[in-house]
Design a protein around this motif. Structure first.
Motif, PDB file in Angstrom:
ATOM      1  N   LEU A  44       0.819  -1.210   0.000  1.00  0.00           N
ATOM      2  CA  LEU A  44       0.000   0.000   0.000  1.00  0.00           C
ATOM      3  C   LEU A  44       0.851   1.258   0.000  1.00  0.00           C
ATOM      4  O   LEU A  44       0.499   2.274  -0.610  1.00  0.00           O
ATOM      5  CB  LEU A  44      -0.919  -0.006   1.231  1.00  0.00           C
ATOM      6  CG  LEU A  44      -1.895   1.156   1.370  1.00  0.00           C
ATOM      7  CD1 LEU A  44      -2.956   1.109   0.271  1.00  0.00           C
ATOM      8  CD2 LEU A  44      -2.553   1.126   2.739  1.00  0.00           C
ATOM      9  N   ILE A 137      -8.305  -3.110  -1.968  1.00  0.00           N
ATOM     10  CA  ILE A 137      -8.035  -1.673  -2.088  1.00  0.00           C
ATOM     11  C   ILE A 137      -8.843  -1.043  -3.219  1.00  0.00           C
ATOM     12  O   ILE A 137      -9.354   0.075  -3.089  1.00  0.00           O
ATOM     13  CB  ILE A 137      -6.523  -1.430  -2.295  1.00  0.00           C
ATOM     14  CG1 ILE A 137      -5.769  -1.700  -0.994  1.00  0.00           C
ATOM     15  CG2 ILE A 137      -6.255  -0.008  -2.772  1.00  0.00           C
ATOM     16  CD1 ILE A 137      -6.168  -0.807   0.170  1.00  0.00           C
ATOM     17  N   GLU A 142      -7.372   4.452  -2.561  1.00  0.00           N
ATOM     18  CA  GLU A 142      -6.000   4.375  -2.067  1.00  0.00           C
ATOM     19  C   GLU A 142      -5.777   5.052  -0.713  1.00  0.00           C
ATOM     20  O   GLU A 142      -4.819   4.751  -0.021  1.00  0.00           O
ATOM     21  CB  GLU A 142      -5.044   5.011  -3.093  1.00  0.00           C
ATOM     22  CG  GLU A 142      -4.892   4.208  -4.368  1.00  0.00           C
ATOM     23  CD  GLU A 142      -4.106   2.923  -4.169  1.00  0.00           C
ATOM     24  OE1 GLU A 142      -3.287   2.863  -3.234  1.00  0.00           O
ATOM     25  OE2 GLU A 142      -4.302   1.983  -4.952  1.00  0.00           O
TER      26      GLU A 142
END
Length: 199
Positions: A44, A137, A142
């Motif tokens: 991430l 996700i 994001e």
């Protein structure tokens, strides 16, 4: 009616751990069909500006997410939650730091042979890890972290809770989450966190 729940976690994340304990409490009292899925804080944040201290955490975090992804691929989804429970107990409430011991002990507790620990140090299943990560996700955007939870197909980041509620409080929170998930136009509720994880 059975409620379909998908729960994306990074084993290193204390907030995912707290939320997972809450979901377990609710699942013992409500008809939930929970799928436990891996995501990665390292992935991430791999292209983001983060502190050197946080970036130093990524290699350890990747070992744990690779372990879970590899176990799922080689041994099946049924081992994901027991492995998460074993890892999380050692990492969070027990505050242990010997990652090699944590990994070996956890795979054995999950019902696997010790040799499964090798999966923490292979990139063989990075494609599947990333696929699972981005499946979660891409449903929420994001600007989130872990956990990501989907309730009957509506996904969101969180909840971020401390401590994990029990008994009637757990059910009240769950009912609230289901209510907002049922509303198509719901996107966000947030306030600044003022407490650390209370295990």
């Amino acid at each position: 009616m059975t409620t379909r729940v998908e729960f994306w976690f990074d084993p290193s994340c204390p907030w995912a751990w707290m939320a997972s304990r809450w979901v377990d409490t609710v699942a013992a009292q409500r008809d939930l069909d929970v799928s436990w899925k891996i995501m990665s804080l390292a992935i991430l944040n791999e292209d983001k500006e983060v502190s050197p201290e946080y970036r130093a955490f990524f290699p350890r975090a990747m070992r744990l997410t690779r372990l879970v992804a590899g176990v799922k691929e080689e041994y099946g989804s049924a081992y994901v939650k027991p492995l998460y429970d074993a890892l999380g107990t050692r990492i969070h409430p027990q505050s242990r730091k010997d990652w090699n011991a944590i990994i070996v002990e956890s795979v054995v507790e999950a019902g696997l042979q010790e040799e499964a620990a090798r999966l923490a140090d292979t990139e063989d299943y990075d494609f599947q890890l990333r696929e699972s990560h981005f499946d979660g996700i891409n449903r929420v955007g994001e600007d989130v972290g872990t956990p990501v939870i989907s309730v009957n197909g509506t996904a969101f980041f969180g909840p971020v809770i401390s401590p994990a509620p029990t008994g009637e409080e757990a059910l009240k929170l769950w009912d609230g989450v289901v209510a907002v998930a049922d509303y198509e136009g719901f996107f966000e509720i947030k306030r600044t966190r003022t407490a650390d994880p209370i295990f």
